[in-house]
Design a protein around this motif. Structure first.
Motif, short mmCIF file in Angstrom:
data_model
loop_
_atom_site.label_atom_id
_atom_site.label_comp_id
_atom_site.label_asym_id
_atom_site.label_seq_id
_atom_site.Cartn_x
_atom_site.Cartn_y
_atom_site.Cartn_z
N UNK A 80 -1.95 3.42 3.34
CA UNK A 80 -0.87 2.47 3.64
C UNK A 80 -1.30 1.36 4.59
N UNK A 81 -2.48 1.47 5.18
CA UNK A 81 -2.99 0.38 6.01
C UNK A 81 -3.24 -0.88 5.17
N UNK A 82 -3.29 -0.72 3.86
CA UNK A 82 -3.49 -1.86 2.96
C UNK A 82 -2.19 -2.67 2.77
N UNK A 83 -1.08 -2.11 3.16
CA UNK A 83 0.21 -2.78 2.96
C UNK A 83 0.48 -3.76 4.08
N UNK A 84 1.15 -4.86 3.75
CA UNK A 84 1.50 -5.82 4.80
C UNK A 84 2.63 -5.25 5.65
N UNK A 85 2.69 -5.65 6.89
CA UNK A 85 3.67 -5.10 7.81
C UNK A 85 5.07 -5.61 7.48
N UNK A 86 6.03 -4.70 7.57
CA UNK A 86 7.42 -5.05 7.21
C UNK A 86 8.05 -6.01 8.21
N UNK A 87 7.38 -6.21 9.37
CA UNK A 87 7.94 -7.12 10.37
C UNK A 87 7.62 -8.58 10.07
N UNK A 88 6.75 -8.84 9.10
CA UNK A 88 6.37 -10.22 8.81
C UNK A 88 7.57 -11.04 8.34
N UNK A 99 8.63 -7.25 -7.26
CA UNK A 99 9.70 -6.48 -7.91
C UNK A 99 10.01 -5.19 -7.15
N UNK A 100 10.01 -5.27 -5.83
CA UNK A 100 10.29 -4.11 -5.01
C UNK A 100 11.79 -3.88 -4.90
N UNK A 101 12.23 -2.66 -5.17
CA UNK A 101 13.61 -2.26 -4.93
C UNK A 101 13.76 -2.08 -3.42
N UNK A 102 14.60 -2.89 -2.80
CA UNK A 102 14.69 -2.87 -1.34
C UNK A 102 15.17 -1.52 -0.80
N UNK A 103 15.88 -0.76 -1.60
CA UNK A 103 16.32 0.56 -1.15
C UNK A 103 15.15 1.53 -1.02
N UNK A 104 14.00 1.14 -1.57
CA UNK A 104 12.81 2.00 -1.51
C UNK A 104 11.68 1.37 -0.70
N UNK A 105 11.97 0.29 -0.01
CA UNK A 105 10.93 -0.46 0.68
C UNK A 105 10.25 0.32 1.80
N UNK A 106 10.88 1.38 2.29
CA UNK A 106 10.27 2.19 3.33
C UNK A 106 9.40 3.30 2.76
N UNK A 107 9.39 3.44 1.46
CA UNK A 107 8.59 4.46 0.79
C UNK A 107 7.20 3.89 0.53
N UNK A 115 2.60 -2.74 -5.55
CA UNK A 115 1.86 -3.94 -5.14
C UNK A 115 0.37 -3.85 -5.42
N UNK A 116 -0.10 -2.69 -5.86
CA UNK A 116 -1.50 -2.44 -6.18
C UNK A 116 -2.42 -2.38 -4.96
N UNK A 117 -1.87 -2.51 -3.77
CA UNK A 117 -2.68 -2.39 -2.56
C UNK A 117 -3.85 -3.35 -2.51
N UNK A 118 -3.67 -4.54 -3.04
CA UNK A 118 -4.77 -5.51 -3.14
C UNK A 118 -5.12 -6.11 -1.78
N UNK A 119 -6.41 -6.23 -1.51
CA UNK A 119 -6.88 -6.94 -0.31
C UNK A 119 -8.07 -7.80 -0.71
N UNK A 120 -8.38 -8.76 0.14
CA UNK A 120 -9.52 -9.65 -0.12
C UNK A 120 -10.83 -9.05 0.37
N UNK A 121 -10.77 -7.89 1.05
CA UNK A 121 -11.95 -7.35 1.71
C UNK A 121 -12.73 -6.34 0.86
N UNK A 122 -12.16 -5.89 -0.28
CA UNK A 122 -12.89 -4.96 -1.12
C UNK A 122 -12.45 -5.11 -2.57
#
Length: 228
Positions: A80-88, A99-107, A115-122
């Motif tokens: 989950x470190x690959x996910x962007x922070x919800x505070x942004x 296409x995230x269901x907001x009722x599940x955004x904490x899951x 989101x496929x956990x995509x990052x530019x670093x790998x």
């Protein structure tokens, strides 16, 4: 198990870890994250991954170096470190795009798969194995664009695409080829393509949501949903 967890598991309970050596290289499925009935997430590499170490120089994920071990502790916390922070401040736009269901955004398992956990670093991606149901919808980006060499403007947001099964594909017997106005433009990613084989009674919609392009098209993001 609470309502949120039960719903997200109806979308998927398995996320496959994909890897490729670099841009334009073939995508390989190297590992599996699976959420069990107790909601715990395990991770293990697939047996064929060992060959990739020799043939393509595959390097295991930093926190999961043992190719033979089934990891069952802190798996989701690490990935989950690959996910962007919800505070942004732009988190709402991010959720809307994917296409995230907001009722599940904490899951975090749900968000990682969506989101496929995509990052530019790998070169890792997290591809959910979606379970077919009448309300399923998700976003994916087409593969094979580096070979298609599509000129800028070939497709635009809002365009509906067509698809067909390509069972004689030498690399993937589950391959789904994507076309636009009779022109081959790419493929549905591995694992994501499996839902097409399960949607046998009701075809799926493919609609372009976003395009990254300069002189040629670099990425095509497509929303997949059940035809109404």
């Amino acid at each position: 198990m609470n309502v949120l967890q039960t719903f997200s598991m109806t979308d998927f309970s398995k996320i496959y870890l994909a890897w490729r050596k670099g841009k334009g290289s073939r995508r390989h499925i190297v590992g599996l994250l699976e959420r069990g009935a107790d909601n715990n997430v395990t991770f293990q590499y697939l047996p064929e991954t060992r060959n990739l170490v020799k043939t393509e120089g595959f390097i295991p994920y930093f926190e999961f170096q043992d190719l033979d071990k089934v990891y069952d502790s802190n798996v989701l916390q690490i990935f989950s470190h690959r996910l962007i922070k919800s505070e942004r401040p732009d988190i709402g736009s991010f959720y809307d795009f994917w296409e995230i269901d907001l009722s599940q955004a904490q899951d975090k398992f749900y968000v990682l798969g969506k989101t496929q956990g995509l990052t530019a670093s790998d070169n890792f991606e997290f591809l959910a194995e979606y379970i077919y149901h009448p309300d399923i919808h998700f976003l994916t980006d087409l593969s094979g664009l580096s070979y298609a060499n599509l000129p800028k403007g070939t497709v635009k947001p809002g365009d509906f695409l067509q698809y067909e099964f390509e069972g004689d594909n030498e690399f993937d017997k589950e391959a789904i080829k994507v076309m636009f106005r009779g022109r081959d433009i790419g493929y549905i990613k591995k694992i994501h393509c499996r839902i097409f084989h399960r949607a046998t009674e009701t075809p799926l919609n493919l609609q372009v949501k976003a395009v990254e392009q300069n002189g040629i098209i670099r990425k095509i993001f497509v929303k997949i949903s059940v035809q109404g």
